[in-house]
Design an enzyme around this catalytic site. Structure first.
Site, PDB file in Angstrom:
ATOM      1  N   ASP A   3       2.609   2.493   2.416  1.00  0.00           N
ATOM      2  CA  ASP A   3       2.722   3.144   3.723  1.00  0.00           C
ATOM      3  C   ASP A   3       4.127   2.958   4.299  1.00  0.00           C
ATOM      4  O   ASP A   3       4.827   2.023   3.953  1.00  0.00           O
ATOM      5  CB  ASP A   3       1.685   2.567   4.686  1.00  0.00           C
ATOM      6  CG  ASP A   3       0.285   2.908   4.233  1.00  0.00           C
ATOM      7  OD1 ASP A   3       0.152   3.817   3.402  1.00  0.00           O
ATOM      8  OD2 ASP A   3      -0.667   2.264   4.689  1.00  0.00           O
ATOM      9  N   CYS A  51       0.803  -1.219   0.000  1.00  0.00           N
ATOM     10  CA  CYS A  51       0.000   0.000   0.000  1.00  0.00           C
ATOM     11  C   CYS A  51       0.841   1.277   0.000  1.00  0.00           C
ATOM     12  O   CYS A  51       0.303   2.364  -0.070  1.00  0.00           O
ATOM     13  CB  CYS A  51      -0.911   0.015   1.225  1.00  0.00           C
ATOM     14  SG  CYS A  51       0.030   0.002   2.739  1.00  0.00           S
ATOM     15  N   CYS A 105      -2.284   3.437   7.684  1.00  0.00           N
ATOM     16  CA  CYS A 105      -3.672   3.278   8.112  1.00  0.00           C
ATOM     17  C   CYS A 105      -3.755   3.075   9.629  1.00  0.00           C
ATOM     18  O   CYS A 105      -2.743   2.946  10.312  1.00  0.00           O
ATOM     19  CB  CYS A 105      -4.278   2.090   7.403  1.00  0.00           C
ATOM     20  SG  CYS A 105      -3.485   0.552   7.889  1.00  0.00           S
ATOM     21  N   CYS A 161      -0.763  -4.931   7.178  1.00  0.00           N
ATOM     22  CA  CYS A 161      -0.393  -3.683   7.857  1.00  0.00           C
ATOM     23  C   CYS A 161       0.502  -3.967   9.056  1.00  0.00           C
ATOM     24  O   CYS A 161       1.357  -3.154   9.401  1.00  0.00           O
ATOM     25  CB  CYS A 161      -1.626  -2.956   8.341  1.00  0.00           C
ATOM     26  SG  CYS A 161      -2.893  -2.805   7.086  1.00  0.00           S
TER      27      CYS A 161
HETATM   28 FE1  FES Z   1      -1.110   0.091   4.500  1.00  0.00          FE
HETATM   29 FE2  FES Z   1      -2.339  -0.687   6.520  1.00  0.00          FE
HETATM   30  S1  FES Z   1      -3.149  -0.471   4.626  1.00  0.00           S
HETATM   31  S2  FES Z   1      -0.260  -0.287   6.388  1.00  0.00           S
HETATM   32 FE1  FES Z   2      -2.474   1.864   2.809  1.00  0.00          FE
HETATM   33 FE2  FES Z   2      -4.330   0.730   4.009  1.00  0.00          FE
HETATM   34  S1  FES Z   2      -3.675   0.304   2.021  1.00  0.00           S
HETATM   35  S2  FES Z   2      -3.473   2.580   4.486  1.00  0.00           S
END
Ligand code: FES
Ligand code: FES
Length: 124
Positions: free
Chosen positions: A35, A33, A58, A102
């Site tokens: 992050d 994602c 997230c 995550c």
């Molecule tokens: Fe990216 Fe949760 S969706 S860390």
């Molecule tokens: Fe990145 Fe959940 S996919 S915050």
């Protein structure tokens, strides 16, 4: 769908920020994602004295970061290296299936920070 512990750590995260005189820093990105989680820590005689995190991610990522900092604070680096991503998710009372990726950031970022500490230590 989220456990009470997840909601608690998300709404009231522990150990947020960055330690300026850290001697171990680790950053990991989540390929799924995009992050990012960054961990900074102060280690003395192989014991994690202080630890802080910054997470651009997230709610589940924030909650797992917060939880892992509590789990490793005061522990030796070897004990902290033994803590797995799954153990962090478990300590939170589990995460929804779709959010399990995550939790991969938290322990990984801690392990990276410990590697950084060990590398710096062996250099001097
Ligand atoms: Fe990216 Fe949760 S969706 S860390
Ligand atoms: Fe990145 Fe959940 S996919 S915050």
């Amino acid at each position: 769908m989220y456990s009470e512990k997840v909601i608690d750590h998300f709404t009231n995260p522990r150990n947020v920020g960055e330690i300026e005189n850290a001697n171990g820093v680790g950053q990991v990105g989540n390929a799924k994602c995009g992050d990012i989680m960054r961990i900074s820590m102060v280690v003395e005689n192989d014991v994690i004295k202080d630890i802080k995190f910054k997470t651009f991610g997230c709610g589940a990522a924030v909650a797992t970061s917060s939880m892992v900092t509590e789990m490793v604070k005061g522990k030796s680096v070897n004990e902290a290296l033994d803590i797995s991503n799954a153990a962090v998710a478990e300590a939170l009372g589990g995460l929804p299936e779709a959010k399990l990726h995550c939790s991969n950031l938290a322990a990984d970022a801690v392990h990276e920070a410990i590697k950084d500490y060990i590398q710096k230590k062996t250099k001097v």
